[in-house]
Motif scaffolding. Structure first.
Motif, short mmCIF file in Angstrom:
data_model
loop_
_atom_site.label_atom_id
_atom_site.label_comp_id
_atom_site.label_asym_id
_atom_site.label_seq_id
_atom_site.Cartn_x
_atom_site.Cartn_y
_atom_site.Cartn_z
N PRO A 128 -74.49 -9.82 26.24
CA PRO A 128 -75.65 -10.55 26.75
C PRO A 128 -75.99 -11.25 27.84
N ARG A 129 -76.93 -10.99 28.69
CA ARG A 129 -77.12 -11.44 29.95
C ARG A 129 -76.83 -13.06 30.02
N ASP A 130 -76.07 -13.73 31.09
CA ASP A 130 -76.51 -15.18 31.08
C ASP A 130 -77.66 -15.71 31.75
N LEU A 131 -77.92 -17.09 31.58
CA LEU A 131 -79.07 -17.50 31.97
C LEU A 131 -78.12 -18.62 33.15
N ALA A 132 -78.49 -18.29 34.61
CA ALA A 132 -77.71 -18.84 35.54
C ALA A 132 -78.81 -20.00 36.00
N VAL A 133 -78.76 -21.17 35.09
CA VAL A 133 -79.21 -22.39 35.36
C VAL A 133 -78.37 -23.51 34.98
N PRO A 134 -78.67 -24.86 35.70
CA PRO A 134 -77.78 -26.06 35.51
C PRO A 134 -77.95 -26.07 33.93
N GLY A 135 -76.74 -26.51 33.24
CA GLY A 135 -76.64 -26.80 31.70
C GLY A 135 -76.45 -25.65 31.07
N HIS A 166 -73.68 -24.24 30.37
CA HIS A 166 -72.61 -24.07 29.66
C HIS A 166 -72.43 -25.11 28.62
N LEU A 167 -73.48 -25.84 28.28
CA LEU A 167 -73.59 -26.97 27.45
C LEU A 167 -73.21 -26.49 25.91
N ALA A 168 -72.87 -27.25 24.80
CA ALA A 168 -72.80 -26.77 23.58
C ALA A 168 -74.17 -26.86 23.12
N GLY A 169 -74.42 -25.63 22.12
CA GLY A 169 -75.65 -25.70 21.48
C GLY A 169 -76.47 -24.61 22.39
N VAL A 170 -75.99 -24.07 23.65
CA VAL A 170 -76.66 -22.92 24.20
C VAL A 170 -76.09 -21.50 23.80
N LEU A 171 -76.89 -20.92 22.96
CA LEU A 171 -76.28 -19.57 22.27
C LEU A 171 -76.62 -18.60 22.76
N ARG A 172 -76.08 -17.38 22.34
CA ARG A 172 -76.57 -16.17 22.66
C ARG A 172 -76.10 -15.11 21.00
N LEU A 173 -77.03 -14.09 21.17
CA LEU A 173 -76.74 -13.30 19.79
C LEU A 173 -76.28 -11.92 20.14
N ARG A 174 -75.13 -11.69 19.89
CA ARG A 174 -74.52 -10.35 20.08
C ARG A 174 -73.39 -10.20 18.85
N THR A 175 -72.68 -11.15 18.50
CA THR A 175 -71.47 -10.63 17.53
C THR A 175 -71.88 -11.39 16.35
N ILE A 193 -85.09 -9.49 20.13
CA ILE A 193 -84.16 -10.24 19.80
C ILE A 193 -84.79 -11.59 19.63
N GLY A 194 -85.36 -12.05 20.62
CA GLY A 194 -86.06 -13.25 20.63
C GLY A 194 -87.03 -13.79 19.73
N VAL A 241 -80.32 -24.04 22.07
CA VAL A 241 -81.20 -22.96 22.86
C VAL A 241 -80.50 -21.62 22.62
N VAL A 242 -81.45 -20.64 22.15
CA VAL A 242 -80.86 -19.10 22.17
C VAL A 242 -81.53 -18.44 23.49
N VAL A 243 -80.54 -17.81 24.02
CA VAL A 243 -80.80 -17.04 25.22
C VAL A 243 -80.74 -15.53 24.89
N ALA A 244 -81.98 -15.08 25.06
CA ALA A 244 -82.12 -13.76 24.74
C ALA A 244 -82.96 -13.10 25.72
N VAL A 245 -82.09 -12.85 26.83
CA VAL A 245 -82.68 -12.15 28.20
C VAL A 245 -82.29 -10.72 28.42
N GLY A 246 -81.83 -10.26 27.48
CA GLY A 246 -81.22 -8.59 27.59
C GLY A 246 -79.77 -8.71 27.59
N VAL A 247 -79.26 -7.34 27.83
CA VAL A 247 -77.70 -7.01 27.84
C VAL A 247 -77.58 -6.35 28.90
N ARG A 248 -76.13 -6.15 29.32
CA ARG A 248 -75.46 -5.37 30.20
C ARG A 248 -74.46 -4.37 29.60
N PRO A 249 -74.59 -3.08 30.07
CA PRO A 249 -73.50 -2.39 29.18
C PRO A 249 -72.15 -2.77 29.72
N ASN A 250 -71.12 -2.56 28.77
CA ASN A 250 -69.75 -2.68 29.25
C ASN A 250 -69.00 -1.65 29.70
#
Length: 419
Positions: free
Chosen positions: A114-121, A123-132, A157-158, A236-245
């Motif tokens: 999953p792609r990250d959301l590059a904004v302040p905060g 890294h906080l607990a409760g900021v989640l992504r969905l892949r695994t 996904i969102g 917060v669930v971040v669902a802004v796409g993925v990048r291939p590994n």
């Protein structure tokens, strides 16, 4: 057994597991090693944003095989194991603990991140992504009745997470930079169907909006948008796409651009290295273009196709892209490929307001893709319309009284005999 008889599969997802299964079914008697960096045995991902989140699926239903299958079929499954380098000249895969695995054939089924959301905060607990599977469990734990969740991104996904959250009594805000959900994929007319569906179930959309900051001390408490709007949030669930590994492939000198370049047999330029699943950017022999497909069906069918090619069988992987979604009372299947800007007319057959219809994306009278919403048992006909070599009558295509079968090209004689 020589180590050159060993096939190594990097990636213990659906594509990798199905490849291992197919190798055994096709009679391969050599060694098979499947490497996965997650602690769980291979599982399927669609339930992570669907049944597992709503509570409709049993936890063990996600696994591709039962726990004893791998040992019973002499497949060396190594979970929580990371491959860090591929040496194509030596035909070896180096593991994080330093072990060197020699291979005769190698399959890269490394998936996506999953792609990250590059904004302040962020890294906080409760900021989640969905892949695994672990991600799904964390999100599920946050979806408690009365909680407030902000979902960033109104893609598939969102929206599926939004539907699951509303099913569980969660207040949902969805933040999306575009003017509608799924607009780039579906276009305005069909995208409005999904926007209205979610609004009818209590989702609040913030379109044309960007996240400026995620606020909180140790844990997220709100999301601040660029226009100053502040949305309370327990998660917060971040669902802004993925990048291939593609890191292993890049370091090994393989061609990489939006995934690992492979031909129609899912083979890289190195005849001993294949790629399948989300990470593969494959040439499609029917659509005559490269595609990287991130959906379940591609892993389900691509893994076996790659396995057969690794065994030297003639393979032309020509399955059309297919995906599905379940949101509230809406079920949908999509077949084909209609890239942004390629369509000159969207033909609707049925009733958009009732959410019972088939939509066809067309160009020059030819069907590029079709999506059936709450209309079932039509996927084979849609597939044949997409692969037809000639235009169809679009007015008849839009008429529900005209059977789809009447619009199909004649089946070739061999196909008729097989039926």
């Amino acid at each position: 057994m020589s180590t050159t008889d060993r096939f190594v599969i990097v990636g213990a997802g659906l594509a990798g597991a199905r490849a291992a299964q197919t190798l055994r079914e096709e009679g391969f008697a050599g060694g098979i090693v499947v490497l996965g960096d997650e602690p769980e045995r291979p599982y399927e991902r669609p339930p992570l944003s669907k049944g597992l989140l709503t509570g409709g699926a049993e936890p063990d239903s996600v696994f591709v095989h039962d726990a004893g299958w791998y040992a019973a079929h002499d497949v060396d499954l190594r979970t929580a194991t990371r491959a860090v380098a591929v040496d194509r000249a030596a035909r070896t895969v180096r593991l994080a603990d330093g072990e060197q695995l020699r291979y005769g054939k190698l399959l890269l089924a490394t998936g996506a991140t999953p792609r990250d959301l590059a904004v302040p905060g962020g890294h906080l607990a409760g900021v989640l992504r969905l892949r695994t599977l672990a991600d799904s469990r964390r999100i599920g734990a946050a979806l408690v009745d009365g909680a407030r969740v902000v979902i960033v991104g109104a893609g598939w996904i969102g929206l599926e997470v939004a539907a699951a959250a509303r099913h569980r009594g969660v207040t949902v805000d969805v933040v999306e930079t575009a003017a509608l959900p799924l607009r780039r994929v579906l276009g305005d007319e069909i995208a409005r169907v999904f926007a209205d569906l979610h609004r009818d179930h209590g989702v609040t959309f913030h379109f044309g909006a960007e996240v400026h900051e995620i606020r909180g001390t140790d844990r997220v408490s709100s999301v601040r948008l660029a226009d100053g709007t502040e949305l309370p949030a327990d998660a917060v669930v971040v669902a802004v796409g993925v990048r291939p590994n593609t890191e292993l492939a890049t370091a090994a000198g393989l061609a990489v651009e939006n995934g690992i370049h492979v031909d129609a047999s899912l083979r890289t330029a190195d005849p001993d290295v294949h790629a399948a699943g989300d990470v593969a950017n494959a040439y499609h022999p029917v659509l005559r273009r490269r595609l990287r497909v991130e959906h379940w069906a591609n892993a389900l069918h691509g893994g076996p196709a790659a396995a057969r090619a690794m065994l030297g069988q003639p393979v032309s992987y020509d399955d059309l892209p297919y995906f599905y979604t379940d949101q509230y009372e809406l079920g949908m299947e999509y077949v084909g490929h209609a890239p942004p800007g390629a369509t000159d007319r969207v033909v609707v057959r049925g009733d958009l307001a009732k959410r019972e219809f088939i939509a066809f994306w067309t160009a020059g009278g030819r069907v590029l893709a079709g999506m059936n919403v709450n209309v079932w048992d039509v996927v084979p006909e849609i597939r044949r319309l997409v692969t037809a070599a000639h235009p169809v009558d679009l007015d008849r295509l839009a008429d529900p009284d005209v059977p789809l079968a009447d619009l199909l090209p004649a089946e070739p004689p061999a196909e008729r005999r097989a039926g």
